[in-house]
Design an enzyme around this catalytic site. Sequence first.
Site, PDB file in Angstrom:
ATOM      1  N   SER A  15       0.761  -1.250   0.000  1.00 45.14           N
ATOM      2  CA  SER A  15       0.000   0.000   0.000  1.00 45.14           C
ATOM      3  C   SER A  15       0.799   1.313   0.000  1.00 45.14           C
ATOM      4  O   SER A  15       1.788   1.462   0.713  1.00 45.14           O
ATOM      5  CB  SER A  15      -0.932  -0.015   1.207  1.00 45.14           C
ATOM      6  OG  SER A  15      -0.888   1.206   1.890  1.00 45.14           O
ATOM      7  N   LYS A  64     -14.602  -1.331  -1.267  1.00 42.85           N
ATOM      8  CA  LYS A  64     -15.179   0.017  -1.432  1.00 42.85           C
ATOM      9  C   LYS A  64     -16.710   0.009  -1.488  1.00 42.85           C
ATOM     10  O   LYS A  64     -17.346   1.001  -1.150  1.00 42.85           O
ATOM     11  CB  LYS A  64     -14.627   0.683  -2.693  1.00 42.85           C
ATOM     12  CG  LYS A  64     -13.164   1.061  -2.560  1.00 42.85           C
ATOM     13  CD  LYS A  64     -12.641   1.817  -3.771  1.00 42.85           C
ATOM     14  CE  LYS A  64     -11.155   2.094  -3.605  1.00 42.85           C
ATOM     15  NZ  LYS A  64     -10.651   3.088  -4.524  1.00 42.85           N
ATOM     16  N   ASN A  85     -14.259   5.386  -0.168  1.00 36.82           N
ATOM     17  CA  ASN A  85     -12.841   5.096   0.074  1.00 36.82           C
ATOM     18  C   ASN A  85     -12.326   5.823   1.315  1.00 36.82           C
ATOM     19  O   ASN A  85     -11.149   5.761   1.616  1.00 36.82           O
ATOM     20  CB  ASN A  85     -11.984   5.441  -1.157  1.00 36.82           C
ATOM     21  CG  ASN A  85     -11.876   6.933  -1.373  1.00 36.82           C
ATOM     22  OD1 ASN A  85     -12.888   7.629  -1.425  1.00 36.82           O
ATOM     23  ND2 ASN A  85     -10.661   7.450  -1.494  1.00 36.82           N
ATOM     24  N   ASP A 101     -11.987   9.603  -4.033  1.00 34.47           N
ATOM     25  CA  ASP A 101     -11.391   9.130  -5.295  1.00 34.47           C
ATOM     26  C   ASP A 101     -11.777  10.036  -6.456  1.00 34.47           C
ATOM     27  O   ASP A 101     -10.957  10.378  -7.303  1.00 34.47           O
ATOM     28  CB  ASP A 101     -11.872   7.710  -5.628  1.00 34.47           C
ATOM     29  CG  ASP A 101     -11.076   6.629  -4.910  1.00 34.47           C
ATOM     30  OD1 ASP A 101      -9.925   6.908  -4.515  1.00 34.47           O
ATOM     31  OD2 ASP A 101     -11.597   5.510  -4.770  1.00 34.47           O
ATOM     32  N   GLY A 126     -15.310  -2.301 -11.232  1.00 32.26           N
ATOM     33  CA  GLY A 126     -15.241  -2.395  -9.766  1.00 32.26           C
ATOM     34  C   GLY A 126     -15.527  -1.069  -9.073  1.00 32.26           C
ATOM     35  O   GLY A 126     -15.925  -0.091  -9.713  1.00 32.26           O
ATOM     36  N   GLY A 127     -15.280  -1.051  -7.760  1.00 29.23           N
ATOM     37  CA  GLY A 127     -15.579   0.134  -6.935  1.00 29.23           C
ATOM     38  C   GLY A 127     -14.926   1.414  -7.415  1.00 29.23           C
ATOM     39  O   GLY A 127     -15.538   2.485  -7.413  1.00 29.23           O
ATOM     40  N   LEU A 203      -5.014   3.811 -13.332  1.00 29.35           N
ATOM     41  CA  LEU A 203      -5.139   4.022 -11.891  1.00 29.35           C
ATOM     42  C   LEU A 203      -4.000   3.356 -11.108  1.00 29.35           C
ATOM     43  O   LEU A 203      -3.769   3.680  -9.950  1.00 29.35           O
ATOM     44  CB  LEU A 203      -6.488   3.488 -11.381  1.00 29.35           C
ATOM     45  CG  LEU A 203      -7.603   4.528 -11.265  1.00 29.35           C
ATOM     46  CD1 LEU A 203      -7.847   5.249 -12.565  1.00 29.35           C
ATOM     47  CD2 LEU A 203      -8.894   3.909 -10.763  1.00 29.35           C
ATOM     48  N   TYR A 205      -0.251   2.635  -9.839  1.00 26.83           N
ATOM     49  CA  TYR A 205       0.895   3.534  -9.604  1.00 26.83           C
ATOM     50  C   TYR A 205       2.201   2.764  -9.407  1.00 26.83           C
ATOM     51  O   TYR A 205       3.259   3.351  -9.271  1.00 26.83           O
ATOM     52  CB  TYR A 205       0.637   4.434  -8.390  1.00 26.83           C
ATOM     53  CG  TYR A 205       0.435   3.654  -7.117  1.00 26.83           C
ATOM     54  CD1 TYR A 205       1.507   3.361  -6.267  1.00 26.83           C
ATOM     55  CD2 TYR A 205      -0.821   3.162  -6.777  1.00 26.83           C
ATOM     56  CE1 TYR A 205       1.335   2.610  -5.122  1.00 26.83           C
ATOM     57  CE2 TYR A 205      -1.000   2.409  -5.628  1.00 26.83           C
ATOM     58  CZ  TYR A 205       0.079   2.141  -4.810  1.00 26.83           C
ATOM     59  OH  TYR A 205      -0.106   1.379  -3.689  1.00 26.83           O
ATOM     60  N   GLY A 226      -1.553   6.496 -11.655  1.00 31.16           N
ATOM     61  CA  GLY A 226      -2.511   6.952 -10.651  1.00 31.16           C
ATOM     62  C   GLY A 226      -1.906   7.634  -9.437  1.00 31.16           C
ATOM     63  O   GLY A 226      -2.608   7.901  -8.461  1.00 31.16           O
TER      64      GLY A 226
END
Length: 243
Positions: A15, A64, A85, A101, A126-127, A203, A205, A226
Amino acid sequence: MKKIYGLLGRNISYSFSKGYFSEKFEKENLDCEYNNFDLTQIKDFLEVTKDPHVQGLNVTIPYKEEVIQYMDDLDPIAKEIGAINVIKFDKGQKLKGYNSDYYGFTESLKPLLNKTIKKALILGTGGASKAIAYALSHLNIDYTFVSRNPDFNELSYSDLDEDIIQAYKLIINCTPLGTHPNIHNYPDIPYEFITKNHVLYDLIYNPDETTFMSKGKEKGATVSNGLQMLILQAEKAWEIWNM
């Protein structure tokens, strides 16, 4: 009392958020810490909420949408998007869900846009894609979802041809395809029809440049990962927690 913030997700050791906020707390001399809450199932979230030190959470894949059922309240924008989020713990540990987001995406996309962009393809459903769709509608950019299992108003990857790619100058990857360590994966779109007027926004990174981006760059397209979106949504989350 030390304030605890954290990230809710699954398999999130990689993360961005933990490093970003830990550094921020140290630099600004704040008595806070940031933890990863790596949950195999969403119902374990209830344990996290019992800790009186927890003041706020970021939420990532795959929770999410699933975590909404545990909220006491939703910000109107989050409600409209249908994904959150950011969670703020109010007095008495009441939980309110927000979405930052869409803000991060909007502000990071604006500098990349050109006059030819009227329509966008959103790869994945997705979310994260929900916040992207919300942002695009507020930028007056028409969008269509592309899915491996398309609904009646979505496209499948096999539908994508020269005409569609020419009409949709903005293509946003909301799938995890190409994320480290599987950096050679990429969404299956006909890159041969990409032009210098296209913008390919990923999105992801990590890595800094995905295969999706490099394939767009070969055709002269403007590309972005992202990271800027992440930084902007993180700062907006911090603002929400401290409102």
